[in-house]
Enzyme design. Structure first.
Site, PDB file in Angstrom:
ATOM      1  N   TYR A   1      -6.990   2.949  -0.103  1.00 24.27           N
ATOM      2  CA  TYR A   1      -6.358   2.226  -1.193  1.00 24.27           C
ATOM      3  C   TYR A   1      -5.219   1.359  -0.685  1.00 24.27           C
ATOM      4  O   TYR A   1      -4.787   1.489   0.463  1.00 24.27           O
ATOM      5  CB  TYR A   1      -5.881   3.193  -2.280  1.00 24.27           C
ATOM      6  CG  TYR A   1      -4.629   3.984  -1.945  1.00 24.27           C
ATOM      7  CD1 TYR A   1      -4.641   4.996  -0.997  1.00 24.27           C
ATOM      8  CD2 TYR A   1      -3.423   3.709  -2.593  1.00 24.27           C
ATOM      9  CE1 TYR A   1      -3.491   5.722  -0.708  1.00 24.27           C
ATOM     10  CE2 TYR A   1      -2.267   4.437  -2.315  1.00 24.27           C
ATOM     11  CZ  TYR A   1      -2.314   5.434  -1.363  1.00 24.27           C
ATOM     12  OH  TYR A   1      -1.180   6.149  -1.077  1.00 24.27           O
TER      13      TYR A   1
ATOM     14  N   LEU B   1       2.022   6.339   8.037  1.00 22.78           N
ATOM     15  CA  LEU B   1       1.401   5.110   7.543  1.00 22.78           C
ATOM     16  C   LEU B   1       2.240   3.919   8.018  1.00 22.78           C
ATOM     17  O   LEU B   1       3.470   3.987   7.989  1.00 22.78           O
ATOM     18  CB  LEU B   1       1.341   5.117   6.012  1.00 22.78           C
ATOM     19  CG  LEU B   1       0.588   3.900   5.467  1.00 22.78           C
ATOM     20  CD1 LEU B   1      -0.914   4.073   5.663  1.00 22.78           C
ATOM     21  CD2 LEU B   1       0.896   3.675   4.006  1.00 22.78           C
TER      22      LEU B   1
ATOM     23  N   LYS C   1      -4.927   4.570   5.257  1.00 19.05           N
ATOM     24  CA  LYS C   1      -4.397   4.787   3.902  1.00 19.05           C
ATOM     25  C   LYS C   1      -5.488   5.350   2.985  1.00 19.05           C
ATOM     26  O   LYS C   1      -6.037   4.651   2.128  1.00 19.05           O
ATOM     27  CB  LYS C   1      -3.807   3.472   3.358  1.00 19.05           C
ATOM     28  CG  LYS C   1      -2.869   3.685   2.166  1.00 19.05           C
ATOM     29  CD  LYS C   1      -2.041   2.458   1.932  1.00 19.05           C
ATOM     30  CE  LYS C   1      -1.247   2.498   0.639  1.00 19.05           C
ATOM     31  NZ  LYS C   1      -0.289   3.598   0.533  1.00 19.05           N
TER      32      LYS C   1
ATOM     33  N   GLU D   1       7.598  11.013   7.574  1.00 20.70           N
ATOM     34  CA  GLU D   1       7.859  10.013   6.524  1.00 20.70           C
ATOM     35  C   GLU D   1       8.024  10.729   5.190  1.00 20.70           C
ATOM     36  O   GLU D   1       7.918  11.949   5.111  1.00 20.70           O
ATOM     37  CB  GLU D   1       6.725   8.980   6.474  1.00 20.70           C
ATOM     38  CG  GLU D   1       5.364   9.598   6.218  1.00 20.70           C
ATOM     39  CD  GLU D   1       4.200   8.627   6.336  1.00 20.70           C
ATOM     40  OE1 GLU D   1       4.379   7.421   6.104  1.00 20.70           O
ATOM     41  OE2 GLU D   1       3.097   9.093   6.645  1.00 20.70           O
TER      42      GLU D   1
HETATM   43  N1  PDD Z   1       2.615   4.454  -0.744  1.00 18.24           N
HETATM   44  N2  PDD Z   1       3.986   6.191   3.810  1.00 18.24           N
HETATM   45  C1  PDD Z   1       3.135   6.711   2.918  1.00 18.24           C
HETATM   46  C2  PDD Z   1       2.611   8.076   3.143  1.00 18.24           C
HETATM   47  C3  PDD Z   1       2.761   5.959   1.771  1.00 18.24           C
HETATM   48  O1  PDD Z   1       1.913   6.480   0.890  1.00 18.24           O
HETATM   49  C4  PDD Z   1       3.318   4.667   1.592  1.00 18.24           C
HETATM   50  C5  PDD Z   1       2.957   3.798   0.424  1.00 18.24           C
HETATM   51  C6  PDD Z   1       4.209   4.173   2.572  1.00 18.24           C
HETATM   52  C7  PDD Z   1       4.832   2.796   2.472  1.00 18.24           C
HETATM   53  O2  PDD Z   1       3.884   1.787   2.707  1.00 18.24           O
HETATM   54  P1  PDD Z   1       4.036   0.332   2.037  1.00 18.24           P
HETATM   55  O3  PDD Z   1       5.379  -0.160   2.423  1.00 18.24           O
HETATM   56  O4  PDD Z   1       2.948  -0.450   2.641  1.00 18.24           O
HETATM   57  O5  PDD Z   1       3.899   0.528   0.545  1.00 18.24           O
HETATM   58  C8  PDD Z   1       4.511   4.964   3.665  1.00 18.24           C
HETATM   59  C9  PDD Z   1       2.172   3.712  -1.904  1.00 18.24           C
HETATM   60  C10 PDD Z   1       3.210   2.809  -2.455  1.00 18.24           C
HETATM   61  C11 PDD Z   1       1.607   4.679  -2.924  1.00 18.24           C
HETATM   62  O6  PDD Z   1       0.941   5.605  -2.499  1.00 18.24           O
HETATM   63  O7  PDD Z   1       1.812   4.505  -4.126  1.00 18.24           O
END
Ligand code: PDD
Length: 285
Positions: A32, A205, A149, A181
């Protein structure tokens, strides 16, 4: 009622359907992306599309549509649902095979592509950004390919519930003594003006917001170190914050009950949030 996109069609959310044999449902065999929307414009679409391509490649799944069509679908949903501030959620799964089988199905099975919007007025000017959030630490019990992801989000959901039960807002995950994270965001600390965040690898991620924020920080002559850090180091830091597409830069003011710095959002996090929002709005498409 919201309009959503499913496999080539824009339909009212109540009419959208996916098969019970869909491998996203049976095996969490899907990936996703979440792209934020500010002022009706998509933030860092190219970055999210590139990461989607990479996630799919790692899982030997094909892109269901070309990138320009993906952009058109995003824009159309934002327009139809009149999103000013919010997010577009996109999910691709390996599709519905004829039966439940662990082995991947053949090329004849079409991937499933689903997109929907979430309206979040006040996303940029959020109370959480002004007050900062509290986090707890929990063991990182996820699988070993967190750079992909995938929709396997049960442990992050459990982590949010653990945080809630502890009176906190989120959890930072710890593996071999070091922070990986947040449950759905990247984690940072600031000490003596230096921004520290974990190096890229399969353990985290590769945040699209992370890449942008580190670029802006370096352009603003701030010092950045990409390395692992412990919860103890974070508790002794001057500032802490998280980044993600849905939170941008969000200050962390407490970790496991210990106030960080003055226990209020610090100047580096505040400045990075401002720069990120300003630059992102300018570059939105
Ligand atoms: N989550 N780490 C994890 C485990 C994440 O699920 C996310 C993003 C990030 C940050 O990635 P980005 O800057 O590309 O959004 C880091 C999204 C927002 C979610 O699951 O809703």
């Amino acid at each position: 009622m919201r309009t959503v996109y499913v496999n080539g069609q824009f339909v009212p959310e109540g009419e959208a359907k996916v098969s019970v044999f869909d491998r996203g449902f049976l095996f969490a065999d899907g990936v996703y992306e979440v792209t934020s929307v500010l002022g009706g414009k998509l933030i860092d679409f190219a970055g999210h599309a590139a990461r989607l391509r990479r996630s799919l490649g790692e899982l030997e799944m094909r892109m269901p549509v070309e990138e320009d069509e993906l952009l058109d679908i995003h824009r159309e949903l934002v327009r139809i649902n009149e999103i000013d501030e919010g997010m577009v959620y996109l999910q691709v799964t390996r599709g519905a095979a004829a039966d439940r089988d662990f082995a991947y199905p053949g090329e004849e099975v079409e991937p499933t592509l689903v997109l929907f919007t979430q309206s979040k007025p006040g996303l940029a000017d959020s109370p959480a950004a002004r007050a900062g959030i509290k986090v707890i630490s929990i063991p990182d019990a996820r699988w070993g390919r967190r750079d992909i992801k995938t929709v396997q989000l049960l442990y992050p959901s459990m982590g949010k519930m653990m945080a809630k039960a502890a009176g906190a807002d989120d959890a930072w995950m710890v593996e071999d003594g070091a922070v990986t994270e947040g449950t759905s965001n990247n984690a940072y600390i600031v000490k003596d003006g230096t921004i520290v965040t974990r190096q890229l690898g399969t353990e985290i991620l590769h945040g699209i917001t992370r890449a942008a924020v580190l670029r802006f920080a370096r352009e603003a002559q701030m010092k950045v170190e990409e390395r692992a850090f412990t919860i103890e180091e974070a508790q002794a830091a001057d500032e802490a914050f998280i980044t993600s597409a849905s939170t941008f830069v969000l200050p962390v003011v407490e970790i496991d009950g210990t106030a960080i710095g003055a226990g209020a959002p610090g100047p580096v996090a505040k400045r990075l949030r401002e720069i990120y929002l300003e630059e992102s709005r300018k570059a939105g498409i």
